[in-house]
Design a protein around this motif. Structure first.
Motif, PDB file in Angstrom:
ATOM      1  N   THR A  88       0.832  -1.198   0.000  1.00  0.00           N
ATOM      2  CA  THR A  88       0.000   0.000   0.000  1.00  0.00           C
ATOM      3  C   THR A  88       0.876   1.261   0.000  1.00  0.00           C
ATOM      4  N   GLU A  91       2.375   1.690  -3.458  1.00  0.00           N
ATOM      5  CA  GLU A  91       1.403   2.217  -4.422  1.00  0.00           C
ATOM      6  C   GLU A  91       1.209   3.713  -4.240  1.00  0.00           C
ATOM      7  N   GLY A  97      -1.548   1.774  -9.339  1.00  0.00           N
ATOM      8  CA  GLY A  97      -1.167   0.422  -9.714  1.00  0.00           C
ATOM      9  C   GLY A  97      -1.320  -0.502  -8.531  1.00  0.00           C
ATOM     10  N   THR A  98      -1.212  -1.748  -8.796  1.00  0.00           N
ATOM     11  CA  THR A  98      -1.314  -2.705  -7.706  1.00  0.00           C
ATOM     12  C   THR A  98       0.079  -3.164  -7.330  1.00  0.00           C
ATOM     13  N   GLY A  99       0.187  -3.746  -6.170  1.00  0.00           N
ATOM     14  CA  GLY A  99       1.482  -4.245  -5.707  1.00  0.00           C
ATOM     15  C   GLY A  99       1.998  -5.355  -6.586  1.00  0.00           C
ATOM     16  N   ASP A 101       2.057  -5.409  -9.685  1.00  0.00           N
ATOM     17  CA  ASP A 101       2.738  -4.848 -10.855  1.00  0.00           C
ATOM     18  C   ASP A 101       4.252  -4.789 -10.645  1.00  0.00           C
ATOM     19  N   TYR A 102       4.692  -4.769  -9.390  1.00  0.00           N
ATOM     20  CA  TYR A 102       6.105  -4.641  -9.082  1.00  0.00           C
ATOM     21  C   TYR A 102       6.794  -5.989  -8.929  1.00  0.00           C
TER      22      TYR A 102
END
Length: 119
Positions: A88, A91, A97-99, A101-102
């Motif tokens: 969180t 982001e 984006g969502t976590g 994505d990383y």
């Protein structure tokens, strides 16, 4: 003390100063043999310290190495399986984006083809 006792004491001291004790030749031979043995030990090449021992000493000893190891393992653990709060915060800091994505998909980049149920 009386003058007579002082004179007698001074005579004893004078006699002790004149008769200097000579060490026994056997004692001197043992002392010299011991000195040669100690000297031969000190002339050896110093022991080389390995890389890990030098690193441990530079870091500050075993307590520092243990703390550094614990911090590294904690960072690895948080990096592999981050708690929801970290995702969180990432982001919010990095943008929308969502976590997930990383997260890097290592299986695709290494050329592995994992089928359902293989693990």
């Amino acid at each position: 003390m009386s003058d007579h006792e002082d004179k007698m004491l001074e005579d004893c001291f004078a006699a002790a100063r004149q008769a200097a004790p000579e060490p026994d030749s056997a004692l001197l031979a043992r002392v010299m043999a011991d000195a040669r043995q100690v000297q031969s030990r000190s002339q050896r090449a110093p022991r080389r310290v390995g890389l890990w021992a030098r690193l441990r000493l530079e870091l500050g000893g075993w307590p520092a190495v243990a703390g550094l190891s614990a911090a590294a393992l904690t960072g690895l653990w948080i990096g592999i399986s981050p708690p929801d709060g970290v995702l969180t915060a990432a982001e919010g800091y990095l943008g929308a984006g969502t976590g997930s994505d990383y997260v890097v998909d290592l299986s695709a980049s290494a050329g592995f083809d994992f089928e359902e149920g293989m693990l």
